[in-house]
Scaffold this motif. Structure first.
Motif, PDB file in Angstrom:
ATOM      1  N   ALA A  44       0.856  -1.192   0.526  1.00 53.84           N
ATOM      2  CA  ALA A  44      -0.100   0.075  -0.155  1.00 53.84           C
ATOM      3  C   ALA A  44       0.902   1.093  -0.121  1.00 53.84           C
ATOM      4  CB  ALA A  44      -0.870  -0.701   1.059  1.00 53.84           C
ATOM      5  N   ARG A  45       1.688   1.470   0.142  1.00 51.00           N
ATOM      6  CA  ARG A  45       3.257   2.378   0.267  1.00 51.00           C
ATOM      7  C   ARG A  45       3.998   2.826  -0.743  1.00 51.00           C
ATOM      8  NH1 ARG A  45       6.997  -0.070   5.616  1.00 51.00           N
ATOM      9  NH2 ARG A  45       4.722   0.175   7.358  1.00 51.00           N
ATOM     10  N   GLY A  46       3.563   1.643  -1.701  1.00 52.77           N
ATOM     11  CA  GLY A  46       3.862   1.622  -3.007  1.00 52.77           C
ATOM     12  C   GLY A  46       4.326   0.487  -4.012  1.00 52.77           C
ATOM     13  N   PRO A  47       4.138   0.976  -5.257  1.00 54.52           N
ATOM     14  CA  PRO A  47       4.749  -0.624  -6.049  1.00 54.52           C
ATOM     15  C   PRO A  47       5.806  -1.481  -5.581  1.00 54.52           C
ATOM     16  CG  PRO A  47       4.225   0.700  -7.577  1.00 54.52           C
ATOM     17  CD  PRO A  47       4.171   1.314  -5.956  1.00 54.52           C
ATOM     18  N   LEU A  48       5.821  -2.564  -5.262  1.00 51.76           N
ATOM     19  CA  LEU A  48       7.147  -3.303  -4.585  1.00 51.76           C
ATOM     20  C   LEU A  48       7.581  -4.613  -5.672  1.00 51.76           C
ATOM     21  CD1 LEU A  48       6.526  -4.291  -0.799  1.00 51.76           C
ATOM     22  CD2 LEU A  48       8.207  -2.045  -2.120  1.00 51.76           C
ATOM     23  N   THR A  49       9.118  -4.691  -5.746  1.00 49.67           N
ATOM     24  CA  THR A  49       9.136  -5.544  -6.557  1.00 49.67           C
ATOM     25  C   THR A  49       9.110  -7.201  -5.503  1.00 49.67           C
ATOM     26  OG1 THR A  49      11.649  -5.943  -5.723  1.00 49.67           O
ATOM     27  CG2 THR A  49      10.964  -4.450  -7.876  1.00 49.67           C
ATOM     28  N   MET A  50       9.351  -7.956  -6.368  1.00 46.35           N
ATOM     29  CA  MET A  50       8.976  -9.227  -4.927  1.00 46.35           C
ATOM     30  C   MET A  50      10.145  -9.947  -4.608  1.00 46.35           C
ATOM     31  SD  MET A  50       6.012 -11.300  -5.406  1.00 46.35           S
ATOM     32  CE  MET A  50       6.404 -12.821  -5.099  1.00 46.35           C
ATOM     33  N   THR A  51      11.277  -9.896  -4.591  1.00 40.81           N
ATOM     34  CA  THR A  51      12.722  -9.687  -3.410  1.00 40.81           C
ATOM     35  C   THR A  51      12.324  -8.623  -2.867  1.00 40.81           C
ATOM     36  OG1 THR A  51      13.969  -9.814  -5.866  1.00 40.81           O
ATOM     37  CG2 THR A  51      14.697  -9.449  -4.038  1.00 40.81           C
ATOM     38  N   GLU A  52      11.866  -7.460  -3.301  1.00 46.84           N
ATOM     39  CA  GLU A  52      11.740  -6.622  -2.035  1.00 46.84           C
ATOM     40  C   GLU A  52      10.935  -6.416  -0.895  1.00 46.84           C
ATOM     41  OE1 GLU A  52      13.237  -1.995  -4.565  1.00 46.84           O
ATOM     42  OE2 GLU A  52      10.841  -3.053  -4.627  1.00 46.84           O
ATOM     43  N   LEU A  53       9.842  -6.602  -1.305  1.00 46.01           N
ATOM     44  CA  LEU A  53       8.680  -7.684  -0.362  1.00 46.01           C
ATOM     45  C   LEU A  53       9.354  -8.532   0.159  1.00 46.01           C
ATOM     46  CD1 LEU A  53       5.744  -6.490   0.309  1.00 46.01           C
ATOM     47  CD2 LEU A  53       4.685  -8.577  -1.456  1.00 46.01           C
ATOM     48  N   THR A  54       9.972  -9.381  -0.178  1.00 44.98           N
ATOM     49  CA  THR A  54      10.218 -10.489   0.071  1.00 44.98           C
ATOM     50  C   THR A  54      11.563 -10.229   1.769  1.00 44.98           C
ATOM     51  OG1 THR A  54      10.549 -12.089  -1.118  1.00 44.98           O
ATOM     52  CG2 THR A  54      12.141 -12.136   0.446  1.00 44.98           C
ATOM     53  N   GLU A  55      12.274  -9.075   1.308  1.00 43.40           N
ATOM     54  CA  GLU A  55      13.184  -8.421   1.953  1.00 43.40           C
ATOM     55  C   GLU A  55      12.563  -7.726   3.425  1.00 43.40           C
ATOM     56  OE1 GLU A  55      15.714  -6.253  -0.493  1.00 43.40           O
ATOM     57  OE2 GLU A  55      16.247  -7.895  -0.919  1.00 43.40           O
ATOM     58  N   LEU A  57       8.945  -8.214   4.437  1.00 41.59           N
ATOM     59  CA  LEU A  57       8.017  -9.244   5.254  1.00 41.59           C
ATOM     60  C   LEU A  57       9.178 -10.370   6.309  1.00 41.59           C
ATOM     61  CD1 LEU A  57       5.774 -10.056   2.567  1.00 41.59           C
ATOM     62  CD2 LEU A  57       5.405  -9.571   4.668  1.00 41.59           C
ATOM     63  N   SER A  58      10.774 -10.180   5.586  1.00 41.20           N
ATOM     64  CA  SER A  58      11.126 -11.653   6.518  1.00 41.20           C
ATOM     65  C   SER A  58      11.434 -12.723   6.192  1.00 41.20           C
ATOM     66  CB  SER A  58      11.605 -10.940   7.765  1.00 41.20           C
ATOM     67  OG  SER A  58      12.528  -9.711   8.207  1.00 41.20           O
ATOM     68  N   THR A  59      10.718 -13.131   4.658  1.00 42.37           N
ATOM     69  CA  THR A  59      10.821 -14.381   4.424  1.00 42.37           C
ATOM     70  C   THR A  59      11.474 -14.953   3.533  1.00 42.37           C
ATOM     71  OG1 THR A  59       8.969 -13.366   3.058  1.00 42.37           O
ATOM     72  CG2 THR A  59       8.382 -14.323   4.870  1.00 42.37           C
ATOM     73  N   ASP A  60      11.048 -16.126   2.779  1.00 42.90           N
ATOM     74  CA  ASP A  60      12.483 -16.189   1.849  1.00 42.90           C
ATOM     75  C   ASP A  60      11.198 -16.291   0.552  1.00 42.90           C
ATOM     76  OD1 ASP A  60       9.666 -19.054   1.497  1.00 42.90           O
ATOM     77  OD2 ASP A  60      11.455 -20.327   2.716  1.00 42.90           O
ATOM     78  N   LYS A  61      11.683 -16.401  -0.928  1.00 42.96           N
ATOM     79  CA  LYS A  61      11.014 -15.965  -2.001  1.00 42.96           C
ATOM     80  C   LYS A  61       9.250 -16.849  -1.589  1.00 42.96           C
ATOM     81  CE  LYS A  61      14.327 -14.126  -4.465  1.00 42.96           C
ATOM     82  NZ  LYS A  61      15.315 -13.586  -5.740  1.00 42.96           N
ATOM     83  N   PRO A  62       9.808 -18.664  -1.922  1.00 42.37           N
ATOM     84  CA  PRO A  62       9.129 -19.180  -2.390  1.00 42.37           C
ATOM     85  C   PRO A  62       7.258 -19.008  -1.243  1.00 42.37           C
ATOM     86  CG  PRO A  62      10.450 -20.600  -1.556  1.00 42.37           C
ATOM     87  CD  PRO A  62      10.969 -19.609  -1.348  1.00 42.37           C
ATOM     88  N   TYR A  63       7.602 -18.548   0.004  1.00 40.34           N
ATOM     89  CA  TYR A  63       6.559 -17.998   0.755  1.00 40.34           C
ATOM     90  C   TYR A  63       6.532 -16.560   0.664  1.00 40.34           C
ATOM     91  CZ  TYR A  63       3.814 -17.735   5.250  1.00 40.34           C
ATOM     92  OH  TYR A  63       2.452 -17.333   6.048  1.00 40.34           O
ATOM     93  N   THR A  64       6.680 -15.996  -0.208  1.00 42.84           N
ATOM     94  CA  THR A  64       6.247 -14.525  -0.297  1.00 42.84           C
ATOM     95  C   THR A  64       5.194 -15.109  -1.525  1.00 42.84           C
ATOM     96  OG1 THR A  64       8.346 -13.572  -0.125  1.00 42.84           O
ATOM     97  CG2 THR A  64       6.794 -12.251  -1.541  1.00 42.84           C
TER      98      THR A  64
END
Length: 142
Positions: A44-55, A57-64
């Motif tokens: 909601a703060r602005g578009p994110l890449t999947m990598t940015e979102l993963t970082e 959220l402190s999760t791994d890529k498959p979970y994201t």
């Protein structure tokens, strides 16, 4: 660490995370896990890449990916290919996602009755102190 600082920190943590934790309520009202709500709040703060979102959220890529898949199925976010790097996916919130985000923010930001019961001068002093703490945390990258 001073005894007073330790006691103050413990009381703040207890007040926010134990006595008035809004996470169970927002999860129940929105019908989704808190990690999904957290992801939606980040996007909601602005578009994110999947990598940015993963970082964030402190999760791994498959979970994201599972989280974003679910949010996308609910119509709350959209994924698109990055215009600068076709290998990257951009996650963007939808209008329906903004509505859900607004509900989450309303619930999570609702002050507890004890805070509302403070005198105006007490609230002003607390706001001043918390503003000072927040500014200090921002200055230190916390």
């Amino acid at each position: 660490m001073s005894e007073s600082a330790g006691r103050s920190w413990q009381r703040m943590r207890s007040l926010v995370l134990e006595s008035h934790d809004r996470r169970p309520r927002v999860v129940a009202e929105l019908g989704m896990s808190f990690i999904r709500i957290k992801a939606l709040r980040r996007v909601a703060r602005g578009p994110l890449t999947m990598t940015e979102l993963t970082e964030q959220l402190s999760t791994d890529k498959p979970y994201t990916t599972l989280v974003v898949d679910d949010l996308e199925e609910r119509g709350l976010v959209e994924r698109s290919v990055s215009p600068t790097d076709r290998r990257r996916k951009i996650v963007t919130i939808t209008a329906a996602g903004l509505d859900v985000f607004a509900t989450a923010e309303r619930i999570l930001n609702e002050p507890p009755a004890e805070l509302l019961a403070l005198e105006p001068g007490e609230l002003a002093e607390l706001d001043r102190i918390l503003g000072k703490l927040a500014a200090g945390a921002a200055d230190h990258g916390s």
